[in-house]
Design an enzyme around this catalytic site. Structure first.
Site, PDB file in Angstrom:
ATOM      1  N   MET A 252       0.819  -1.219   0.000  1.00 45.42           N
ATOM      2  CA  MET A 252       0.000   0.000   0.000  1.00 45.42           C
ATOM      3  C   MET A 252       0.848   1.262   0.000  1.00 45.42           C
ATOM      4  O   MET A 252       0.583   2.199  -0.767  1.00 45.42           O
ATOM      5  CB  MET A 252      -0.947  -0.004   1.212  1.00 45.42           C
TER       6      MET A 252
ATOM      7  N   VAL B 256       1.848   0.790   7.866  1.00 43.20           N
ATOM      8  CA  VAL B 256       2.588  -0.343   8.425  1.00 43.20           C
ATOM      9  C   VAL B 256       1.599  -1.497   8.623  1.00 43.20           C
ATOM     10  O   VAL B 256       0.392  -1.310   8.499  1.00 43.20           O
ATOM     11  CB  VAL B 256       3.308   0.047   9.750  1.00 43.20           C
TER      12      VAL B 256
ATOM     13  N   HIS C   4      -8.439   5.497   4.574  1.00 42.18           N
ATOM     14  CA  HIS C   4      -8.346   4.107   4.140  1.00 42.18           C
ATOM     15  C   HIS C   4      -8.365   4.041   2.620  1.00 42.18           C
ATOM     16  O   HIS C   4      -9.332   4.489   1.996  1.00 42.18           O
ATOM     17  CB  HIS C   4      -9.522   3.319   4.755  1.00 42.18           C
TER      18      HIS C   4
HETATM   19  N1  LIG Z   1      -3.091  -4.790   1.067  1.00 43.58           N
HETATM   20  C1  LIG Z   1      -4.297  -4.250   1.004  1.00 43.58           C
HETATM   21  O1  LIG Z   1      -5.130  -4.585   0.156  1.00 43.58           O
HETATM   22  C2  LIG Z   1      -4.694  -3.153   1.942  1.00 43.58           C
HETATM   23  C3  LIG Z   1      -5.767  -2.324   1.587  1.00 43.58           C
HETATM   24  C4  LIG Z   1      -6.111  -1.265   2.421  1.00 43.58           C
HETATM   25  C5  LIG Z   1      -5.426  -1.068   3.607  1.00 43.58           C
HETATM   26  N2  LIG Z   1      -4.399  -1.915   3.947  1.00 43.58           N
HETATM   27  C6  LIG Z   1      -3.691  -1.630   5.195  1.00 43.58           C
HETATM   28  O2  LIG Z   1      -2.480  -0.970   4.877  1.00 43.58           O
HETATM   29  C7  LIG Z   1      -1.512  -1.285   5.876  1.00 43.58           C
HETATM   30  C8  LIG Z   1      -0.281  -1.840   5.177  1.00 43.58           C
HETATM   31  O3  LIG Z   1      -0.643  -3.007   4.457  1.00 43.58           O
HETATM   32  P1  LIG Z   1       0.255  -3.567   3.257  1.00 43.58           P
HETATM   33  O4  LIG Z   1      -0.599  -4.557   2.564  1.00 43.58           O
HETATM   34  O5  LIG Z   1       0.867  -2.454   2.504  1.00 43.58           O
HETATM   35  O6  LIG Z   1       1.382  -4.337   4.094  1.00 43.58           O
HETATM   36  P2  LIG Z   1       2.864  -4.715   3.629  1.00 43.58           P
HETATM   37  O7  LIG Z   1       3.294  -5.809   4.547  1.00 43.58           O
HETATM   38  O8  LIG Z   1       2.945  -4.909   2.172  1.00 43.58           O
HETATM   39  O9  LIG Z   1       3.698  -3.389   3.982  1.00 43.58           O
HETATM   40  C9  LIG Z   1       3.943  -2.979   5.296  1.00 43.58           C
HETATM   41  C10 LIG Z   1       5.344  -2.393   5.319  1.00 43.58           C
HETATM   42  O10 LIG Z   1       5.563  -1.786   6.600  1.00 43.58           O
HETATM   43  C11 LIG Z   1       6.921  -1.998   6.954  1.00 43.58           C
HETATM   44  N3  LIG Z   1       7.022  -1.790   8.395  1.00 43.58           N
HETATM   45  C12 LIG Z   1       6.752  -2.644   9.403  1.00 43.58           C
HETATM   46  N4  LIG Z   1       6.913  -2.015  10.582  1.00 43.58           N
HETATM   47  C13 LIG Z   1       7.276  -0.747  10.299  1.00 43.58           C
HETATM   48  C14 LIG Z   1       7.586   0.399  11.092  1.00 43.58           C
HETATM   49  N5  LIG Z   1       7.534   0.356  12.425  1.00 43.58           N
HETATM   50  N6  LIG Z   1       7.939   1.537  10.454  1.00 43.58           N
HETATM   51  C15 LIG Z   1       7.978   1.586   9.108  1.00 43.58           C
HETATM   52  N7  LIG Z   1       7.712   0.549   8.294  1.00 43.58           N
HETATM   53  C16 LIG Z   1       7.360  -0.601   8.908  1.00 43.58           C
HETATM   54  C17 LIG Z   1       7.241  -3.382   6.467  1.00 43.58           C
HETATM   55  O11 LIG Z   1       8.659  -3.528   6.273  1.00 43.58           O
HETATM   56  C18 LIG Z   1       6.463  -3.441   5.146  1.00 43.58           C
HETATM   57  O12 LIG Z   1       7.265  -3.071   4.043  1.00 43.58           O
HETATM   58  C19 LIG Z   1      -2.184  -2.253   6.843  1.00 43.58           C
HETATM   59  O13 LIG Z   1      -2.730  -1.534   7.922  1.00 43.58           O
HETATM   60  C20 LIG Z   1      -3.287  -2.850   5.993  1.00 43.58           C
HETATM   61  O14 LIG Z   1      -4.365  -3.359   6.764  1.00 43.58           O
HETATM   62  C21 LIG Z   1      -4.004  -2.916   3.132  1.00 43.58           C
END
Ligand SMILES: NC(=O)c1ccc[n+]([C@@H]2O[C@H](COP(=O)([O-])OP(=O)(O)OC[C@H]3O[C@@H](n4cnc5c(N)ncnc54)[C@H](O)[C@@H]3O)[C@@H](O)[C@H]2O)c1
Length: 260
Positions: free
Chosen positions: A22, A101, A151
């Site tokens: 994301m 995150v 979101h």
């Molecule tokens: N994937 C989806 O479809 C989607 C859609 C809407 C919202 N979200 C939300 O977005 C957020 C991220 O999801 P994602 O799918 O991108 O996850 P992801 O695992 O692809 O990315 C998360 C990133 O955060 C990094 N990270 C972890 N701890 C950290 C910290 N303390 N500081 C900085 N970086 C840190 C990780 O290294 C990773 O690269 C979540 O809350 C998720 O619920 C996801």
């Protein structure tokens, strides 16, 4: 948008915390909208891979240029506006932070507490949580009026979702600022009220109800997952069935094998 930021002072600077599926897409969208973006991740491999993903990925800037959505110079300018970094200080000295995150409430609460201590006083802290109460994040800060849910849906460059979540503490000024940013980035902001007790705002509450029923039908032996997906596509003209949506969201729809 803030006492410090004067109208006409230039586009807001954006910090993205977490540059995974994301965060990298959110950085891309906001850079295309004209904002300087600093995107932080604590994983150096994620930081190293993100520029290529944004430039050449399935929903990247080169594809947008090829499809005529951006000119080549506009695409290059957008790429130049994004910095991917492991230097968190750089991502914190901004007007608006978008947090992306992993979906763990303890992680997000700790992060919001730290961001509140380290970011400029005027900085808005927005969370891309999929559903945690925004009021819990606001309560971890001394700037609850500038904490908001924003979101996004996957993939951020494609999906118009801007589910803006108003916690009891969030000010109308913050809501207006985030809605304006989202609309200017081509999204369709809709403001919903935070709930202290339910996970998922509107989108993921409704989606969760659908998944519970789809899983129940498969467990009862009524149909396979593939059949459920195809039936929903054929019946409702959805681009993807419920199970395809889960795998697509997890991978960022990188593969065309998900039924998108
Ligand atoms: N994937 C989806 O479809 C989607 C859609 C809407 C919202 N979200 C939300 O977005 C957020 C991220 O999801 P994602 O799918 O991108 O996850 P992801 O695992 O692809 O990315 C998360 C990133 O955060 C990094 N990270 C972890 N701890 C950290 C910290 N303390 N500081 C900085 N970086 C840190 C990780 O290294 C990773 O690269 C979540 O809350 C998720 O619920 C996801």
């Amino acid at each position: 948008m803030s006492a410090e930021q004067q109208p006409g002072a230039g586009p807001e600077t954006i910090g993205v915390i977490g540059s995974g599926v994301m965060g990298s897409g959110i950085a891309q969208v906001m850079a295309i909208a004209g904002h300087p973006v600093v995107a932080f991740d604590l994983d150096p491999e994620v930081v190293a891979a993100a520029p290529q993903l944004v430039a050449e990925g399935r929903f990247g800037i080169q594809g947008a240029v090829a499809r005529g959505k951006l000119t080549a110079p506009e695409g290059e300018a957008a790429l130049d506006r994004i910095t991917f970094t492991t230097d968190r200080d750089a991502a914190e000295a901004v007007d608006v932070i978008i947090e992306a995150v992993p979906e763990r409430l303890d992680l997000k609460i700790d992060l919001f507490r730290e961001l509140d201590e380290r970011c400029p006083a005027h900085t808005i802290l927005a969370s891309n949580s999929s559903g945690f109460p925004v009021q819990a994040l606001a309560a971890a800060t001394n700037r609850g009026d500038r904490v908001v849910g924003w979101h996004w849906a996957s993939p951020p460059p494609v999906m118009r979702l801007a589910e803006i979540v108003r916690a009891p503490q969030t000010s109308e000024e913050t809501i207006e600022a985030v809605c304006r940013l989202a609309a200017a980035a081509g999204k369709n902001p809709i403001v919903v009220n935070d709930s202290a007790t339910s996970w998922g705002y509107i989108t993921n509450r409704v989606y969760g109800a659908m998944m519970r029923e789809a899983n129940a039908a498969v467990a009862e032996g009524v149909a396979t997952r593939a059949e459920v997906d195809q039936l929903m596509i054929d019946c409702f003209r959805w681009p993807s069935g419920p199970f395809g949506m889960v795998s697509g969201a997890t991978t960022g729809w990188k593969s065309k094998t998900e039924n998108s």
